[in-house]
Design a protein around this motif. Sequence first.
Motif, PDB file in Angstrom:
ATOM      1  N   ALA A   1       4.021  39.761  62.382  1.00 46.93           N
ATOM      2  CA  ALA A   1       5.053  40.792  62.265  1.00 46.93           C
ATOM      3  C   ALA A   1       4.926  41.797  63.410  1.00 46.93           C
ATOM      4  CB  ALA A   1       4.954  41.495  60.923  1.00 46.93           C
ATOM      5  N   VAL A   2       5.997  41.949  64.154  1.00 47.83           N
ATOM      6  CA  VAL A   2       6.015  42.831  65.325  1.00 47.83           C
ATOM      7  C   VAL A   2       5.640  44.271  64.968  1.00 47.83           C
ATOM      8  CG1 VAL A   2       7.469  43.752  67.175  1.00 47.83           C
ATOM      9  CG2 VAL A   2       7.649  41.337  66.527  1.00 47.83           C
ATOM     10  N   PRO A   3       6.183  44.857  63.890  1.00 46.31           N
ATOM     11  CA  PRO A   3       5.803  46.239  63.561  1.00 46.31           C
ATOM     12  C   PRO A   3       4.303  46.392  63.295  1.00 46.31           C
ATOM     13  CG  PRO A   3       7.786  45.633  62.378  1.00 46.31           C
ATOM     14  CD  PRO A   3       7.259  44.381  63.009  1.00 46.31           C
ATOM     15  N   CYS A   4       3.674  45.374  62.717  1.00 42.99           N
ATOM     16  CA  CYS A   4       2.229  45.449  62.456  1.00 42.99           C
ATOM     17  C   CYS A   4       1.446  45.442  63.758  1.00 42.99           C
ATOM     18  CB  CYS A   4       1.787  44.278  61.578  1.00 42.99           C
ATOM     19  SG  CYS A   4       2.394  44.379  59.898  1.00 42.99           S
ATOM     20  N   VAL A   5       1.825  44.579  64.676  1.00 43.56           N
ATOM     21  CA  VAL A   5       1.151  44.513  65.974  1.00 43.56           C
ATOM     22  C   VAL A   5       1.332  45.835  66.718  1.00 43.56           C
ATOM     23  CG1 VAL A   5       1.088  43.361  68.215  1.00 43.56           C
ATOM     24  CG2 VAL A   5       1.358  42.017  66.130  1.00 43.56           C
ATOM     25  N   GLU A   6       2.534  46.379  66.691  1.00 41.80           N
ATOM     26  CA  GLU A   6       2.788  47.654  67.358  1.00 41.80           C
ATOM     27  C   GLU A   6       1.903  48.755  66.783  1.00 41.80           C
ATOM     28  OE1 GLU A   6       6.994  48.145  66.778  1.00 41.80           O
ATOM     29  OE2 GLU A   6       7.481  47.185  68.672  1.00 41.80           O
ATOM     30  N   PHE A   7       1.792  48.801  65.463  1.00 44.16           N
ATOM     31  CA  PHE A   7       0.965  49.824  64.811  1.00 44.16           C
ATOM     32  C   PHE A   7      -0.500  49.670  65.201  1.00 44.16           C
ATOM     33  CE2 PHE A   7      -1.805  51.104  61.327  1.00 44.16           C
ATOM     34  CZ  PHE A   7      -1.464  52.436  61.197  1.00 44.16           C
ATOM     35  N   ILE A   8      -1.012  48.452  65.154  1.00 44.15           N
ATOM     36  CA  ILE A   8      -2.421  48.211  65.492  1.00 44.15           C
ATOM     37  C   ILE A   8      -2.696  48.580  66.948  1.00 44.15           C
ATOM     38  CG2 ILE A   8      -4.156  46.390  65.819  1.00 44.15           C
ATOM     39  CD1 ILE A   8      -2.895  45.049  63.286  1.00 44.15           C
ATOM     40  N   MET A   9      -1.824  48.150  67.856  1.00 47.18           N
ATOM     41  CA  MET A   9      -2.038  48.438  69.276  1.00 47.18           C
ATOM     42  C   MET A   9      -1.952  49.943  69.545  1.00 47.18           C
ATOM     43  SD  MET A   9      -2.866  45.573  70.309  1.00 47.18           S
ATOM     44  CE  MET A   9      -2.988  45.792  72.062  1.00 47.18           C
ATOM     45  N   LYS A  10      -1.019  50.614  68.918  1.00 48.82           N
ATOM     46  CA  LYS A  10      -0.892  52.072  69.085  1.00 48.82           C
ATOM     47  C   LYS A  10      -2.152  52.772  68.571  1.00 48.82           C
ATOM     48  CE  LYS A  10       1.915  56.002  67.643  1.00 48.82           C
ATOM     49  NZ  LYS A  10       2.946  56.466  66.735  1.00 48.82           N
ATOM     50  N   SER A  11      -2.643  52.325  67.429  1.00 52.55           N
ATOM     51  CA  SER A  11      -3.857  52.915  66.850  1.00 52.55           C
ATOM     52  C   SER A  11      -5.061  52.684  67.758  1.00 52.55           C
ATOM     53  CB  SER A  11      -4.130  52.331  65.465  1.00 52.55           C
ATOM     54  OG  SER A  11      -3.067  52.625  64.595  1.00 52.55           O
ATOM     55  N   LEU A  12      -5.199  51.480  68.314  1.00 50.55           N
ATOM     56  CA  LEU A  12      -6.301  51.187  69.228  1.00 50.55           C
ATOM     57  C   LEU A  12      -6.228  52.054  70.478  1.00 50.55           C
ATOM     58  CD1 LEU A  12      -6.533  47.291  68.957  1.00 50.55           C
ATOM     59  CD2 LEU A  12      -8.181  48.971  68.102  1.00 50.55           C
TER      60      LEU A  12
END
Length: 96
Positions: free
Chosen positions: A77-88
Motif C-alpha cells: 500500500a502506497v500510503p503505508c510506504v509513504e508513512f514509513i519513509m517519512k517517519s524514517l
Amino acid sequence: MTELTLGSLFDGIGGFPLAAVRNGIRPLWASEIERALLIRRLTPLECERLQGFPDGWTEIPGASDSARYRALGNSVAVPCVEFIMKSLKEVNALGL
C-alpha cells in the motif's frame, strides 16, 4: 403446509434459515437478514484506491479481474510506504 419451528428455520449451526427455504417457506424477515449478511467482493477499482494507486492502475488490455486482484494483493500500500519513509526520514534528521 410445513410447520415452522425455531429449529426448522436454521441449518443447525446458527446459519441462515436454509431448512425453511428448502421447504419452500420464506419467512418475511428472511430478506432483511439476507440484506444484512451480504458481503460483496470489492471491485478492482476499489482495491486500487485502498492500496493508494491511481484509478485504472492495473487495467491493462487483456487483464482479467482475477489478474488485477492478484497484482494488487502482491503490492504494498502506497500510503503505508509513504508513512514509513517519512517517519524514517524524521528519525534520521534527529540523529537517532
